[in-house]
Write a protein that holds these residues in place. Structure first.
Motif, mmCIF file in Angstrom:
data_model
loop_
_atom_site.group_PDB
_atom_site.id
_atom_site.type_symbol
_atom_site.label_atom_id
_atom_site.label_comp_id
_atom_site.label_asym_id
_atom_site.label_seq_id
_atom_site.Cartn_x
_atom_site.Cartn_y
_atom_site.Cartn_z
ATOM 1 N N GLU A 1 -4.891 0.658 5.711
ATOM 2 C CA GLU A 1 -6.260 0.884 5.259
ATOM 3 C C GLU A 1 -7.214 -0.082 5.959
ATOM 4 O O GLU A 1 -6.821 -0.787 6.904
ATOM 5 C CB GLU A 1 -6.340 0.708 3.730
ATOM 6 N N ILE B 1 0.865 -1.176 0.000
ATOM 7 C CA ILE B 1 0.000 0.000 0.000
ATOM 8 C C ILE B 1 0.904 1.229 0.000
ATOM 9 O O ILE B 1 1.735 1.388 0.888
ATOM 10 C CB ILE B 1 -0.914 0.023 1.248
ATOM 11 N N TRP C 1 -10.916 -6.593 2.840
ATOM 12 C CA TRP C 1 -10.205 -5.570 2.058
ATOM 13 C C TRP C 1 -9.858 -6.106 0.674
ATOM 14 O O TRP C 1 -10.049 -5.417 -0.333
ATOM 15 C CB TRP C 1 -8.942 -5.163 2.820
ATOM 16 N N PHE C 2 -9.384 -7.356 0.614
ATOM 17 C CA PHE C 2 -9.090 -7.951 -0.677
ATOM 18 C C PHE C 2 -10.348 -8.110 -1.515
ATOM 19 O O PHE C 2 -10.345 -7.857 -2.730
ATOM 20 C CB PHE C 2 -8.417 -9.317 -0.487
ATOM 21 N N ARG D 1 -11.405 -4.974 -3.149
ATOM 22 C CA ARG D 1 -10.517 -4.594 -4.250
ATOM 23 C C ARG D 1 -10.703 -5.483 -5.477
ATOM 24 O O ARG D 1 -10.077 -5.246 -6.513
ATOM 25 C CB ARG D 1 -9.050 -4.680 -3.792
#
Length: 340
Positions: free
Chosen positions: A256, A251, A335-336, A339
């Protein structure tokens, strides 16, 4: 030695005993270490009990090594016994420094509060003001009190970096070790994996203690390893010890996800923290005894054994005290997923 049964104390006792010192290893539990030679004397001593330290020192000692001194009160304990102590070696912390905008470890959680230090930080760099409010201010109060008494009690103060090695109650390396043991294939690192928080192996700190004990003086010295690797380099080195190959996701900015946990590690820092070791080399003839990478196999083996079958907060309470779930895999997975 006060605090002899802790991670630094264990190594310092070994180093001093190997150098020919008659060592009395004092701790609240009174325990010893299998790696110590037979001549080491162990005693149970709680410095917070009235008169306990004076009784432990008895008629006197050539050198008092204090691994666990914390504040002005502990400094006054030592200076009050200066007539029975030849010299002292006391462990302080690299957390005492502040940057040229007055930011320090005490402000790191504030907006734009993370300090930006010079690289490397020399011992002459300004510190936070002494006080009783925080870890850093208490360590500065400890230092000032002991330095002011240098004529009566010569004291070497060692400003330790991010301490690592076996018996560490808050091992940063667990962040990578546990992920490998849990079969997590990806390591998410904030700030592009470039964070540097200068480590200090217990054996290198023990070497500084050994040298300072033989060369009494009133001084402040940084204490750290020969290298300050990035968090990405640390992860790669730990993977190599464990024989795994993980994917690295970087990142380019702060952590995040929920609570800012994704990409956060115990080394994560917006600006590098690197300590200058030139003064220790010049004044004590210091040469590190182990590199970060070469120290890892022993540390990783100890970590894996201690973590096996135990909840990580129970096994490593000092890592849990930050109130951060370092292993929130659900947050990483979400989070993955977000994305794609």
């Amino acid at each position: 030695m006060l605090g002899a049964s802790g991670q630094v104390g264990r190594a310092a006792v070994r180093a001093l005993a190997a150098d020919g010192w008659e060592v009395t290893a004092a701790s609240r539990g009174g325990g010893g270490d299998d790696g110590w030679p037979d001549g080491v004397r162990t005693v149970r001593l709680d410095r917070n009990e009235e008169g306990a330290l004076a009784a432990g020192i008895g008629d006197g000692c050539d050198v008092l090594v204090d691994i666990v001194a914390y504040d002005r009160g502990h400094a006054r304990q030592l200076t009050g016994l200066a007539d029975r102590i030849g010299s002292a070696v006391v462990v302080s912390s690299g957390a005492v420094y502040e940057d040229d905008r007055g930011r320090s470890f005490d402000t790191q959680d504030e907006p734009d509060g993370f300090p930006a230090y010079p690289v490397p930080i020399p011992e002459e760099w300004p510190t936070v003001a002494p006080g009783d409010g925080t870890y850093g201010t208490r360590k500065v109060a400890l230092e000032r009190e002991l330095l002011a008494a240098g004529g009566a009690l010569p004291t070497t103060l060692l400003r330790a970096g991010a301490i690592h090695g076996p018996y560490c109650p808050g091992p940063r390396e667990l962040w990578f070790v546990k992920r490998a043991l849990d079969g997590r294939p990806v390591r998410v690192l904030a700030y592009g994996g470039r964070s540097r928080f200068h480590p200090a192996h217990v054996d290198n700190l023990a070497e500084l203690v050994r040298l300072a004990a033989a060369r009494p003086g009133s001084r402040v010295l940084n204490g750290a390893d020969p290298q300050a690797p990035t968090v990405a380099e640390i992860g790669a080195a730990i993977d190599a010890v464990l024989g795994v190959e993980s994917e690295r996701v970087l990142i380019e900015g702060p952590p995040e996800g929920p609570g800012g946990l994704v990409g956060l590690t115990p080394w994560t820092a917006e600006h590098p923290i690197v300590y200058d070791m030139a003064a220790a080399e010049r004044e004590l003839g210091y040469r590190p005894v182990v590199s970060y990478a070469d120290s890892l196999p022993e540390t990783v083996e100890w970590l894996a054994g201690r973590a096996q079958g135990r909840e990580w907060r129970e096994a490593f309470p000092n890592l849990a005290k930050y109130g951060v779930d370092w292993f929130d895999y659900a947050a990483e997975d979400a989070w993955f997923a977000a994305r794609g």
